[in-house]
Design a protein around this motif. Structure first.
Motif, PDB file in Angstrom:
ATOM      1  N   LYS A  13      81.111  25.116  79.918  1.00  0.00           N
ATOM      2  CA  LYS A  13      79.816  24.664  79.408  1.00  0.00           C
ATOM      3  C   LYS A  13      79.902  24.015  78.030  1.00  0.00           C
ATOM      4  CE  LYS A  13      75.153  26.325  78.562  1.00  0.00           C
ATOM      5  NZ  LYS A  13      74.336  27.503  78.356  1.00  0.00           N
ATOM      6  N   THR A  19      82.763  18.323  75.980  1.00  0.00           N
ATOM      7  CA  THR A  19      81.320  18.496  75.847  1.00  0.00           C
ATOM      8  C   THR A  19      80.857  18.367  74.400  1.00  0.00           C
ATOM      9  OG1 THR A  19      81.348  19.967  77.757  1.00  0.00           O
ATOM     10  CG2 THR A  19      79.390  20.032  76.385  1.00  0.00           C
ATOM     11  N   ASN A 189      81.173  14.317  83.027  1.00  0.00           N
ATOM     12  CA  ASN A 189      79.714  14.243  82.977  1.00  0.00           C
ATOM     13  C   ASN A 189      79.123  13.949  84.355  1.00  0.00           C
ATOM     14  OD1 ASN A 189      79.499  14.884  80.285  1.00  0.00           O
ATOM     15  ND2 ASN A 189      79.468  12.767  79.596  1.00  0.00           N
ATOM     16  N   LYS A 192      79.296  17.159  86.357  1.00  0.00           N
ATOM     17  CA  LYS A 192      78.286  18.119  85.889  1.00  0.00           C
ATOM     18  C   LYS A 192      76.901  17.760  86.418  1.00  0.00           C
ATOM     19  CE  LYS A 192      80.223  19.744  81.535  1.00  0.00           C
ATOM     20  NZ  LYS A 192      80.067  19.706  80.071  1.00  0.00           N
TER      21      LYS A 192
END
Length: 194
Positions: A13, A19, A189, A192
């Motif tokens: 995460k 990230t 990305n 995700k």
């Protein structure tokens, strides 16, 4: 937040590289090969885990006025341990990482986790946080180094996959780091979002 989430947070995460986009200097500077990426990642993981543990243990004894300088001294101690150990036992890796090892002291991942997590939590949770963030950073550097080494020289961890003559030199050089990182972030990305 339970202990597993603290550990997994840095892996997925809130991965420091993919990230949060932290620690870009070593990410782009040392990942010309998978071995360099893994070595830098593990060195940073050791510093993260140990400094988080010590900061969590002594946080109540450090006055607010000298909190950040005290954290830097603690971090610098463990960076010195890593640097001397690497110089003694892994001289080729030490030579290839060079200046990036002492720069772990000012790496925003390490200081950021000390300030944001270790200074507010107990030692066990701080160790888990350092381990999760460090392994996430190691994973990212190793993946980026593998992609660059594969595309640039046809190897992964120095094992030939295809002839080096077919490699694209740009991926071994600095611009290749930006290209490979950009594509990896875009892919992550996209995954995700799916």
């Amino acid at each position: 937040m339970n202990n597993w989430k603290i550990f997994a947070n840095g892996l997925l995460k809130e991965n420091p590289t993919f990230t949060l986009l932290l620690g870009m200097c070593p990410t782009l500077g040392v990942t010309s090969s998978a071995g360099n990426g893994l070595g830098m990642g593990l060195a940073t993981t050791f510093v993260l885990v140990m400094s988080n543990m010590v900061i969590a243990l002594v946080k109540d004894f450090i006055p607010d006025k000298v909190r950040i300088p005290a954290f830097v001294v603690i971090i610098a101690t463990f960076v010195s341990v890593v640097e001397m150990s690497m110089q003694a036992y892994l001289p080729s890796l030490f030579a290839s990482l060079g200046l990036f090892i002492p720069l772990i002291v000012v790496n925003c991942i390490v200081l950021g986790r000390a300030e944001a997590f270790a200074s507010k939590n107990n030692p066990f949770r701080s160790i888990l946080d350092g381990l999760g963030m460090g392994l996430g950073f190691s994973m990212a550097l190793t993946l980026l180094g593998s992609v660059r080494e594969f595309l640039g020289s046809g190897k992964i961890f120095s094992l030939a996959i295809y002839p080096e003559d077919y490699g694209m030199l740009v991926f071994v050089l600095a611009p290749g780091a930006f290209l490979a990182l950009g594509f990896l972030i875009a892919i992550i990305n996209k995954l995700k979002a799916a």
